[in-house]
Design a protein around this motif. Sequence first.
Motif, short mmCIF file in Angstrom:
data_model
loop_
_atom_site.label_atom_id
_atom_site.label_comp_id
_atom_site.label_asym_id
_atom_site.label_seq_id
_atom_site.Cartn_x
_atom_site.Cartn_y
_atom_site.Cartn_z
N LYS A 49 41.27 48.12 45.72
CA LYS A 49 41.13 47.43 44.43
C LYS A 49 40.06 46.35 44.53
O LYS A 49 39.67 45.93 45.61
N ARG A 50 39.62 45.87 43.37
CA ARG A 50 38.62 44.80 43.34
C ARG A 50 39.31 43.46 43.61
O ARG A 50 40.50 43.29 43.35
N ASN A 51 38.53 42.49 44.12
CA ASN A 51 39.11 41.21 44.52
C ASN A 51 39.93 40.51 43.44
O ASN A 51 41.03 40.03 43.73
N PRO A 52 39.45 40.41 42.19
CA PRO A 52 40.26 39.71 41.18
C PRO A 52 41.63 40.35 40.98
O PRO A 52 42.64 39.65 40.81
N GLU A 53 41.67 41.69 41.03
CA GLU A 53 42.96 42.38 40.88
C GLU A 53 43.88 42.07 42.06
O GLU A 53 45.08 41.85 41.88
N ILE A 54 43.32 42.06 43.26
CA ILE A 54 44.12 41.78 44.46
C ILE A 54 44.66 40.35 44.40
O ILE A 54 45.84 40.10 44.66
N ILE A 55 43.79 39.42 44.02
CA ILE A 55 44.18 38.01 43.97
C ILE A 55 45.32 37.80 42.96
O ILE A 55 46.30 37.12 43.23
N ARG A 56 45.19 38.44 41.78
CA ARG A 56 46.23 38.27 40.76
C ARG A 56 47.51 39.00 41.14
O ARG A 56 48.61 38.52 40.85
N GLN A 57 47.37 40.13 41.81
CA GLN A 57 48.58 40.89 42.18
C GLN A 57 49.35 40.20 43.31
O GLN A 57 50.58 40.17 43.30
N LEU A 58 48.63 39.60 44.27
CA LEU A 58 49.31 39.08 45.47
C LEU A 58 49.48 37.56 45.51
O LEU A 58 50.45 37.07 46.07
N PHE A 59 48.51 36.83 44.92
CA PHE A 59 48.51 35.39 45.20
C PHE A 59 48.71 34.50 43.98
O PHE A 59 49.33 33.45 44.09
N ASP A 60 48.16 34.88 42.84
CA ASP A 60 48.30 34.03 41.65
C ASP A 60 48.09 34.87 40.39
O ASP A 60 46.96 35.11 39.98
N PRO A 61 49.19 35.32 39.78
CA PRO A 61 49.09 36.21 38.62
C PRO A 61 48.31 35.58 37.46
O PRO A 61 47.73 36.30 36.65
N ALA A 62 48.28 34.23 37.40
CA ALA A 62 47.63 33.56 36.28
C ALA A 62 46.23 33.05 36.63
O ALA A 62 45.63 32.27 35.87
N ALA A 63 45.70 33.46 37.78
CA ALA A 63 44.40 32.93 38.22
C ALA A 63 43.30 33.24 37.20
O ALA A 63 43.11 34.40 36.83
N PRO A 64 42.59 32.18 36.73
CA PRO A 64 41.47 32.43 35.80
C PRO A 64 40.28 33.06 36.56
O PRO A 64 40.27 33.06 37.79
N ASP A 65 39.31 33.55 35.81
CA ASP A 65 38.18 34.26 36.41
C ASP A 65 37.44 33.42 37.47
O ASP A 65 37.06 33.94 38.52
N ASP A 66 37.22 32.12 37.19
CA ASP A 66 36.43 31.33 38.15
C ASP A 66 37.18 31.14 39.47
O ASP A 66 36.59 31.16 40.54
N LYS A 67 38.50 31.03 39.39
CA LYS A 67 39.29 30.91 40.62
C LYS A 67 39.24 32.23 41.40
O LYS A 67 39.08 32.23 42.63
#
Length: 227
Positions: A49-67
């Motif tokens: 998967k792409r990084n933003p998807e991984i980040i939201r799936q595993l670490f912060d579901p509400a992470a905005p794009d810049d984060k």
Amino acid sequence: MTEPPFAALWDVDGTLVDTAELHFDAWSRFAADLSFPFTRADFSATFGKRNPEIIRQLFDPAAPDDKCHDWGERKERYYRAAAAEKGIELLPGVARLLAALAEAGWAQAVASSAPRENLTLLFELTDTTRYFSAIVSGDDVSRGKPDPEVFRTAAARLGVVSTQCVVLEDAVAGVQAATAAGMVSVGVTLAGHHSAEALRTAGAGIVVHSLETVVVGQLASLIAGRM
Ligand SMILES: [Mg+2]
């Protein structure tokens, strides 16, 4: 009618090199830094998967794009550090096939969703930079595989049409992208992320375990079959 020069368009992760363990190391270090849990199961569940998807799936579901962007950059820095530290080897048959295609006068390009900086480093570490007349990275396209954009862009940069190209790929989405670009493809199962049957269904003209068994004439025949 299709005529030489023919071109080989290479996927990188899982085809040219197996980078899975380096990505695992990078995410592990990222998660440890921020005190997030991260397991093999988490890695498997998000592999490819792409990084933003991984980040939201595993670490912060509400992470905005810049984060997502900043965290993704951080992970990629760790990835490059792991690659430089541990080194990386070409998969079996790759060095021979790259050299044989160059010897036969084929144009070669890279078509990968990975960041350009990662690709540049991998080619330095594996001493393969000289083979590629074009490098199309995730930074150069707006739509990832299975969209055909990355392969179409690579062909355009080499100055060849799609019917002159063969794509080397390990992933279903990559083979689908090649098919959608009107290109023949070889599916490689060695990295083990996709089955031979799935690659064939996606449109691969040949499926092999590794590139050790592939010869230039076979790729030329595959292209000629489209003439
Ligand atoms: Mg791949």
